[in-house]
Motif scaffolding. Structure first.
Motif, PDB file in Angstrom:
ATOM      1  N   ILE B 206      39.783  15.377  28.381  1.00 59.46           N
ATOM      2  CA  ILE B 206      38.841  16.503  28.416  1.00 59.46           C
ATOM      3  C   ILE B 206      37.548  15.999  27.801  1.00 59.46           C
ATOM      4  CG2 ILE B 206      38.306  18.804  27.541  1.00 59.46           C
ATOM      5  CD1 ILE B 206      41.278  19.427  27.585  1.00 59.46           C
ATOM      6  N   ALA B 207      36.473  16.018  28.604  1.00 59.56           N
ATOM      7  CA  ALA B 207      35.173  15.560  28.120  1.00 59.56           C
ATOM      8  C   ALA B 207      34.343  16.772  27.736  1.00 59.56           C
ATOM      9  CB  ALA B 207      34.473  14.755  29.207  1.00 59.56           C
ATOM     10  N   ALA B 208      33.755  16.725  26.563  1.00 61.81           N
ATOM     11  CA  ALA B 208      32.938  17.833  26.076  1.00 61.81           C
ATOM     12  C   ALA B 208      31.729  17.246  25.364  1.00 61.81           C
ATOM     13  CB  ALA B 208      33.760  18.690  25.113  1.00 61.81           C
ATOM     14  N   SER B 209      30.940  18.111  24.757  1.00 64.01           N
ATOM     15  CA  SER B 209      29.884  17.616  23.887  1.00 64.01           C
ATOM     16  C   SER B 209      30.108  18.229  22.515  1.00 64.01           C
ATOM     17  CB  SER B 209      28.512  17.965  24.447  1.00 64.01           C
ATOM     18  OG  SER B 209      28.404  19.360  24.542  1.00 64.01           O
ATOM     19  N   LEU B 210      29.506  17.627  21.513  1.00 63.21           N
ATOM     20  CA  LEU B 210      29.786  18.054  20.141  1.00 63.21           C
ATOM     21  C   LEU B 210      29.468  19.535  19.958  1.00 63.21           C
ATOM     22  CD1 LEU B 210      30.713  17.235  17.315  1.00 63.21           C
ATOM     23  CD2 LEU B 210      28.367  16.470  16.837  1.00 63.21           C
ATOM     24  N   GLY B 211      28.402  19.999  20.613  1.00 59.12           N
ATOM     25  CA  GLY B 211      28.002  21.394  20.457  1.00 59.12           C
ATOM     26  C   GLY B 211      29.033  22.380  20.961  1.00 59.12           C
ATOM     27  N   ASP B 212      29.777  22.018  22.010  1.00 60.76           N
ATOM     28  CA  ASP B 212      30.701  22.995  22.600  1.00 60.76           C
ATOM     29  C   ASP B 212      32.173  22.546  22.570  1.00 60.76           C
ATOM     30  OD1 ASP B 212      31.041  21.128  24.639  1.00 60.76           O
ATOM     31  OD2 ASP B 212      29.711  22.155  26.031  1.00 60.76           O
ATOM     32  N   ALA B 213      32.483  21.472  21.861  1.00 58.71           N
ATOM     33  CA  ALA B 213      33.871  20.974  21.840  1.00 58.71           C
ATOM     34  C   ALA B 213      34.802  22.011  21.197  1.00 58.71           C
ATOM     35  CB  ALA B 213      33.938  19.663  21.063  1.00 58.71           C
ATOM     36  N   ASP B 214      35.914  22.271  21.869  1.00 61.01           N
ATOM     37  CA  ASP B 214      36.887  23.266  21.392  1.00 61.01           C
ATOM     38  C   ASP B 214      38.065  22.538  20.744  1.00 61.01           C
ATOM     39  OD1 ASP B 214      38.880  25.105  21.037  1.00 61.01           O
ATOM     40  OD2 ASP B 214      39.091  25.613  23.170  1.00 61.01           O
ATOM     41  N   PRO B 215      38.169  22.575  19.413  1.00 58.97           N
ATOM     42  CA  PRO B 215      39.210  21.782  18.750  1.00 58.97           C
ATOM     43  C   PRO B 215      40.625  22.194  19.126  1.00 58.97           C
ATOM     44  CG  PRO B 215      38.135  23.274  17.193  1.00 58.97           C
ATOM     45  CD  PRO B 215      37.358  23.356  18.464  1.00 58.97           C
ATOM     46  N   SER B 216      40.799  23.399  19.673  1.00 59.31           N
ATOM     47  CA  SER B 216      42.176  23.854  19.943  1.00 59.31           C
ATOM     48  C   SER B 216      42.819  23.095  21.106  1.00 59.31           C
ATOM     49  CB  SER B 216      42.203  25.356  20.206  1.00 59.31           C
ATOM     50  OG  SER B 216      41.656  25.636  21.477  1.00 59.31           O
ATOM     51  N   VAL B 217      42.058  22.288  21.847  1.00 56.78           N
ATOM     52  CA  VAL B 217      42.679  21.521  22.937  1.00 56.78           C
ATOM     53  C   VAL B 217      43.423  20.290  22.402  1.00 56.78           C
ATOM     54  CG1 VAL B 217      40.948  22.298  24.597  1.00 56.78           C
ATOM     55  CG2 VAL B 217      40.671  20.063  23.507  1.00 56.78           C
ATOM     56  N   ALA B 218      43.238  19.947  21.135  1.00 62.32           N
ATOM     57  CA  ALA B 218      43.889  18.751  20.575  1.00 62.32           C
ATOM     58  C   ALA B 218      45.264  19.084  20.026  1.00 62.32           C
ATOM     59  CB  ALA B 218      43.027  18.157  19.457  1.00 62.32           C
ATOM     60  N   ASP B 219      46.198  18.164  20.200  1.00 55.37           N
ATOM     61  CA  ASP B 219      47.512  18.293  19.568  1.00 55.37           C
ATOM     62  C   ASP B 219      47.893  16.945  18.961  1.00 55.37           C
ATOM     63  OD1 ASP B 219      48.335  16.645  21.622  1.00 55.37           O
ATOM     64  OD2 ASP B 219      49.535  18.172  22.639  1.00 55.37           O
ATOM     65  N   MET B 220      49.154  16.794  18.584  1.00 55.62           N
ATOM     66  CA  MET B 220      49.576  15.572  17.894  1.00 55.62           C
ATOM     67  C   MET B 220      49.439  14.329  18.749  1.00 55.62           C
ATOM     68  SD  MET B 220      52.897  16.587  15.647  1.00 55.62           S
ATOM     69  CE  MET B 220      53.654  17.597  16.896  1.00 55.62           C
ATOM     70  N   ARG B 221      49.403  14.495  20.072  1.00 54.76           N
ATOM     71  CA  ARG B 221      49.320  13.318  20.955  1.00 54.76           C
ATOM     72  C   ARG B 221      47.883  13.034  21.396  1.00 54.76           C
ATOM     73  NH1 ARG B 221      53.353  13.295  25.775  1.00 54.76           N
ATOM     74  NH2 ARG B 221      52.991  11.040  25.623  1.00 54.76           N
ATOM     75  N   THR B 222      46.914  13.743  20.789  1.00 58.25           N
ATOM     76  CA  THR B 222      45.522  13.594  21.214  1.00 58.25           C
ATOM     77  C   THR B 222      44.776  12.659  20.270  1.00 58.25           C
ATOM     78  OG1 THR B 222      45.584  15.877  22.016  1.00 58.25           O
ATOM     79  CG2 THR B 222      43.409  14.890  21.728  1.00 58.25           C
ATOM     80  N   LEU B 223      43.945  11.825  20.839  1.00 58.08           N
ATOM     81  CA  LEU B 223      42.989  11.053  20.066  1.00 58.08           C
ATOM     82  C   LEU B 223      41.603  11.560  20.452  1.00 58.08           C
ATOM     83  CD1 LEU B 223      43.183   7.709  18.662  1.00 58.08           C
ATOM     84  CD2 LEU B 223      41.121   8.095  19.990  1.00 58.08           C
ATOM     85  N   VAL B 224      40.750  11.783  19.461  1.00 63.21           N
ATOM     86  CA  VAL B 224      39.415  12.325  19.722  1.00 63.21           C
ATOM     87  C   VAL B 224      38.386  11.239  19.452  1.00 63.21           C
ATOM     88  CG1 VAL B 224      37.753  14.126  19.123  1.00 63.21           C
ATOM     89  CG2 VAL B 224      40.210  14.627  19.040  1.00 63.21           C
ATOM     90  N   ILE B 225      37.479  11.052  20.399  1.00 62.36           N
ATOM     91  CA  ILE B 225      36.390  10.089  20.214  1.00 62.36           C
ATOM     92  C   ILE B 225      35.067  10.852  20.227  1.00 62.36           C
ATOM     93  CG2 ILE B 225      35.181   8.094  21.190  1.00 62.36           C
ATOM     94  CD1 ILE B 225      37.850   7.163  22.379  1.00 62.36           C
ATOM     95  N   VAL B 226      34.290  10.681  19.169  1.00 63.45           N
ATOM     96  CA  VAL B 226      32.965  11.299  19.058  1.00 63.45           C
ATOM     97  C   VAL B 226      31.942  10.180  19.191  1.00 63.45           C
ATOM     98  CG1 VAL B 226      31.435  12.684  17.615  1.00 63.45           C
ATOM     99  CG2 VAL B 226      33.921  13.050  17.495  1.00 63.45           C
ATOM    100  N   GLY B 227      31.012  10.316  20.112  1.00 63.06           N
ATOM    101  CA  GLY B 227      30.086   9.234  20.420  1.00 63.06           C
ATOM    102  C   GLY B 227      29.065   8.961  19.332  1.00 63.06           C
ATOM    103  N   ALA B 228      28.349   7.837  19.489  1.00 60.61           N
ATOM    104  CA  ALA B 228      27.154   7.533  18.699  1.00 60.61           C
ATOM    105  C   ALA B 228      25.954   8.116  19.451  1.00 60.61           C
ATOM    106  CB  ALA B 228      27.013   6.019  18.563  1.00 60.61           C
ATOM    107  N   SER B 229      24.753   7.934  18.895  1.00 57.34           N
ATOM    108  CA  SER B 229      23.563   8.516  19.553  1.00 57.34           C
ATOM    109  C   SER B 229      23.313   7.891  20.923  1.00 57.34           C
ATOM    110  CB  SER B 229      22.332   8.337  18.666  1.00 57.34           C
ATOM    111  OG  SER B 229      22.075   6.960  18.469  1.00 57.34           O
ATOM    112  N   THR B 230      23.818   6.669  21.129  1.00 51.08           N
ATOM    113  CA  THR B 230      23.575   5.979  22.398  1.00 51.08           C
ATOM    114  C   THR B 230      24.698   6.179  23.418  1.00 51.08           C
ATOM    115  OG1 THR B 230      24.575   4.024  21.406  1.00 51.08           O
ATOM    116  CG2 THR B 230      22.171   4.142  21.386  1.00 51.08           C
ATOM    117  N   THR B 231      25.799   6.805  23.021  1.00 47.91           N
ATOM    118  CA  THR B 231      26.940   6.987  23.936  1.00 47.91           C
ATOM    119  C   THR B 231      26.532   7.915  25.080  1.00 47.91           C
ATOM    120  OG1 THR B 231      28.423   6.718  22.046  1.00 47.91           O
ATOM    121  CG2 THR B 231      29.375   7.679  24.041  1.00 47.91           C
TER     122      THR B 231
END
Lengths: 246, 246
Positions: B206-231
């Motif tokens: 699930i691709a989102a942006s920091l402003g609208d990311a919904d944390p409830s989509v994550a569970d124990m099998r999820t890894l979350v990657i938050v980009g840098a300014s250049t991502t």
């Protein structure tokens, strides 16, 4: 366009550390594109073409690979380690962004691999057992000021720090500068590990502390790990506890 | 004491992402020690004993493994991913440090593997193409204040951030707190990727942006990657350029 492109990493060096998925991807490719020494790790196959290049010009190499895929070939772009960590995968997507719009419709995949810091950590114990950062000290592609800013943030956050590309003949001063900066924030007793040729039969470890670490022992095949405040030695190993309370 | 202990990782899930070195280590072991679901990934062999446990009590599991090795058995401690990243290797060395002094003379090795963030990155492109940090959001073993300090440092250093253990039934609030903190420093448009079951046949992104990311989509099998300014996104992929100038 029925070609495809897969970006793979051969792992740190030993064939047993290359994944089976990567071996399969390499066996299916009609064309291999990569830096010569990485291609040399791949068994030769009849009817498979090799496009070796030197270690620079990553974008040119990525464009060549994309052009071949667009012509209908099945291309494997070969990195060392994991292709997504300071390696070819980012170059491929950068070439897609700036290149022929048709490249966006290509079948492009990335196969993960064992990156150098994991092999280096395994050689010494479990120094990456807590939160950690990976920073490339090469200033070919970013300003030294950016590297300093990240070293400072990583030290202030008390991360374990893995330094990729700590030194080369063309850049002998970066690691000295990095250690000097880290000494202003981290304790002199912080473990520092110079791991050369991790994940190969020639692996060598030099264990030091931040106060007395000699940057001249690092070369292009060295990965440097600087501990967090909790990183410690036990017997001949170094590890970072999962808990901060110990 | 002629026993031995090797700490291995089965990789993110698919058998093809386990290294051959790890398969060999598993085949040679007389005793396997690990969390049940990881042991289930290992083919059964006659005369090999299995000591499955639940996901907690990592130190107890490490002590059991060390005791078995001290009795002369050849023990493999089985983690998922890479055993040195938020997994069993650190627990083993912690048990060595605090346990029977004779354990320090044991033959102990760590085999590196493909850790979750590398598999997650490969599913979406090359988001870890620049400098990055890995932070576990589990506050079972460290204070939430430490996690906040590291998130802040990672954001201020403009690192790409891989969040391990972002959420579980017992800890639904950590990821919300982390995203809130990151929003005070990073731009709302920063790409955020929720990668579930990376490196398995059930992988989902699930691709989102920091402003609208919904944390409830994550569970124990999820890894979350938050980009840098250049991502950035290109087509259906996300990558971080190696260069900051683009």
């Amino acid at each position: 366009m029925n070609g495809s492109l897969v970006v793979v990493g051969t792992g740190p060096g030993k064939a047993e550390l290359m994944t089976a998925a990567t071996q399969t991807a390499l066996a299916r490719a009609t064309d291999l594109v990569g830096y010569g020494p990485y291609l040399d790790r791949v068994p030769r196959r009849r009817h498979q073409r090799r496009h070796a290049s030197d270690n620079r010009a990553e974008l040119d190499r990525a464009r060549l690979a994309l052009s071949l895929a667009a012509e209908g070939h099945h291309v494997a772009v070969v990195s060392g380690g994991d292709p997504g960590v300071f390696a070819m995968a980012a170059a491929v997507f950068e070439a897609v962004e700036t290149g022929d719009p048709a490249w966006r419709r290509l079948d492009i995949r990335v196969e993960p691999g064992v990156t150098a810091m994991l092999a280096a950590a395994a050689e010494v114990g479990a120094p990456l057992g807590g939160d950690f950062c990976a920073i490339s000290l090469s200033d070919n592609l970013k300003a030294w000021g950016t590297i300093e800013r990240r070293l400072k943030a990583a030290a202030e956050g008390d991360f374990v720090i893995a330094l990729y590309n700590p030194a080369s003949k063309a850049r002998p001063h970066q690691l000295l500068g990095a250690l000097k900066l880290l000494r202003t924030i981290k304790a002199a007793a912080t473990p520092v590990l110079f791991v050369r040729a991790a994940g190969t039969r020639e692996a060598e470890v030099i264990a030091a502390s931040l106060g007395d670490a000699d940057p001249s022992v690092a070369d292009m095949r060295t990965l440097v790990i600087v501990g967090a405040s909790t990183t410690r030695r036990v017997g001949r190993w170094v590890y970072t506890p999962r808990s901060e309370a110990r």
